[in-house]
Design an enzyme around this catalytic site. Structure first.
Site, PDB file in Angstrom:
ATOM      1  CG  HIS A   5      -1.940   0.873   1.274  1.00  0.00           C
ATOM      2  ND1 HIS A   5      -3.154   0.928   0.828  1.00  0.00           N
ATOM      3  CD2 HIS A   5      -1.983   2.384   1.941  1.00  0.00           C
ATOM      4  CE1 HIS A   5      -3.772   1.899   0.707  1.00  0.00           C
ATOM      5  NE2 HIS A   5      -3.089   2.828   1.371  1.00  0.00           N
ATOM      6  CG  ASP A   7      -2.314   6.332   0.522  1.00  0.00           C
ATOM      7  OD1 ASP A   7      -3.118   6.198  -0.360  1.00  0.00           O
ATOM      8  OD2 ASP A   7      -2.218   5.566   1.483  1.00  0.00           O
ATOM      9  CD  GLU A 110      -6.371   3.927   1.795  1.00  0.00           C
ATOM     10  OE1 GLU A 110      -6.278   3.776   2.770  1.00  0.00           O
ATOM     11  OE2 GLU A 110      -5.891   4.604   0.934  1.00  0.00           O
ATOM     12  CG  HIS A 137     -10.721   5.325   3.769  1.00  0.00           C
ATOM     13  ND1 HIS A 137     -10.621   6.786   4.581  1.00  0.00           N
ATOM     14  CD2 HIS A 137      -9.445   5.005   3.632  1.00  0.00           C
ATOM     15  CE1 HIS A 137      -9.222   6.894   4.885  1.00  0.00           C
ATOM     16  NE2 HIS A 137      -8.463   5.848   4.319  1.00  0.00           N
ATOM     17  CG  HIS A 183      -9.301   1.839   6.249  1.00  0.00           C
ATOM     18  ND1 HIS A 183      -9.297   2.996   6.946  1.00  0.00           N
ATOM     19  CD2 HIS A 183      -8.074   1.940   5.520  1.00  0.00           C
ATOM     20  CE1 HIS A 183      -8.026   3.588   6.729  1.00  0.00           C
ATOM     21  NE2 HIS A 183      -7.551   2.815   5.783  1.00  0.00           N
ATOM     22  CG  HIS A 204      -3.193   0.150   4.870  1.00  0.00           C
ATOM     23  ND1 HIS A 204      -3.929  -0.424   3.980  1.00  0.00           N
ATOM     24  CD2 HIS A 204      -3.524   1.255   5.302  1.00  0.00           C
ATOM     25  CE1 HIS A 204      -5.020   0.585   3.839  1.00  0.00           C
ATOM     26  NE2 HIS A 204      -4.537   1.533   4.677  1.00  0.00           N
ATOM     27  CG  ASP A 273      -1.088   3.966   5.216  1.00  0.00           C
ATOM     28  OD1 ASP A 273      -1.403   4.174   4.056  1.00  0.00           O
ATOM     29  OD2 ASP A 273      -1.633   4.003   6.264  1.00  0.00           O
TER      30      ASP A 273
END
Length: 374
Positions: A5, A7, A110, A137, A183, A204, A273
């Site tokens: 993961h 971003d 995500e 999420h 999440h 993650h 992450d």
């Protein structure tokens, strides 16, 4: 190394509105992020799932459009840097990119709000290369509860997955899209683990026993993940590592040790992450530091097989098993109109829709008919 993961695409939106041609957006010179091409090379990152993330406040608004734009920027990364990135969509493609010396670039969504409760949108995202989806999420969708319902901040709406939520999971199985349980609420975790026909992952998340934060995975779930050949990829966010604003590399290794002990070495991976969190552990400041974590595991007497498994082989095994799930007919029953949120929705296809193709609304048809008769 195949972390789960990252971003960086969110940072490209936030900093440059996805304008990759801007001088400041040059990925070989990029500053102020955890990720750049030189850092990826220094970290020996051979593959990466890039997150096509859009925030929860897009739900019932422009989530699908915004997600498409994030998928687009990932594809454009591959086009602009062909010597460094290769966009792939299969486990075999990952290995081919490795052999070519490029970073195998995959796409994950995500947050289930990105599909706007549409199985058709889910299928189209798959065609665009999306190979995993985090079911929620930090907000409930019209079909699944998120992790905040296990705190005092939100109330459960679906008690895990709704009927349509289960349909989403099975459709992901049919497509060959990995189900990600980072999440989600604990009840959503257990619902998915009960019905999924393929292994699932936590892209993650860390171990709740070491840091009792509700974004982490409790022991009973960790055991089932191991039994069902799934994967928990440890998060590097300080708040999920140490339950404190400060953390260090050794504490991340503690989580990897714990998951290995409880679920087996075939159930552990590196989640990362990076570029999605404001605080990362000392010693793991950016993606170039992955080798330091590998060295720590070796110091803790992980053998070569276990380290290779955590670095990439576990994820590739899950990916291949998800791909191998037998094909079924596409799911066609939509979510009920009453379950949908938002006020700006049309009812086409649902009971009560008065629209008929080719006919004018009465407010226009009556005056037009009168004019024609005069």
């Amino acid at each position: 190394l195949l972390p789960r993961h990252n971003d960086l695409p969110w940072q490209l939106l936030r900093k440059f509105n996805n304008q990759l041609a801007m001088a400041e957006a040059n990925l070989t010179l990029l500053e102020g992020t955890h990720t750049s091409i030189p850092k990826l090379r220094s970290g020996h990152v051979g593959g990466q799932f890039w997150a096509a993330y859009v925030p929860c406040d897009t739900q019932n608004k422009d989530a699908v459009r915004r997600t498409l734009e994030q998928i687009d920027v990932i594809h454009r990364m591959c086009l602009m840097y062909p010597q460094d990135f290769t966009c792939v969509s299969s486990s075999a493609g990952v290995r081919e990119a490795w052999q070519a010396g490029r970073v195998a670039s995959l796409i994950g969504i995500e947050g289930g709000h990105s599909i706007d409760s549409s199985l058709g949108a889910l299928r189209m995202f798959y065609r665009l290369g999306v190979r995993y989806m985090t079911l929620t999420h930090s907000c409930n969708t019209p079909w699944a509860d998120n992790w905040l319902v296990d705190t005092e901040q939100e109330q459960a709406v679906h008690n895990g997955l709704s009927v349509f939520g289960k349909r989403v999971v099975l459709e992901m199985n049919r497509l060959g899209m990995i189900v990600d349980l980072a999440h989600v609420s604990v009840k959503t975790m257990t619902d998915v683990l009960e019905i999924s026909k393929a292994p699932v992952i936590f892209s993650h998340s860390s171990a709740y026993a070491l840091c009792p934060h509700r974004r982490n995975v409790p022991d009973d779930v960790l055991r089932v993940v191991g039994q069902k050949r799934g994967l928990v990829m440890v998060n590097f966010y300080n708040d999920y590592v140490s339950c404190n604003q400060n953390a260090n590399l050794s504490q991340v290794a503690d989580h990897l040790d714990y998951v290995k002990k409880l679920s087996g070495y075939q159930a552990v991976g590196f989640g990362g992450d990076y570029d999605g969190v404001p605080r990362v552990p000392q010693g793991l400041e950016d993606v170039s530091k992955y080798p330091e974590l590998v060295a720590e595991l070796l110091r803790r007497n992980w053998n070569e097989t276990e380290v290779r498994a955590a670095l990439a082989e576990n994820l590739l095994r899950v990916f291949k098993e998800v791909e191998d799930v037998s094909e079924m007919p596409p799911a066609e029953i939509p979510i009920t109109f009453e379950e949908l949120g938002g006020e700006c929705r049309t009812r086409y296809g649902y009971p009560g829709s008065a629209s008929v193709p080719g006919l004018l609304p009465a407010t226009l048809a009556v005056p037009l008919l009168r004019a024609l008769l005069q």
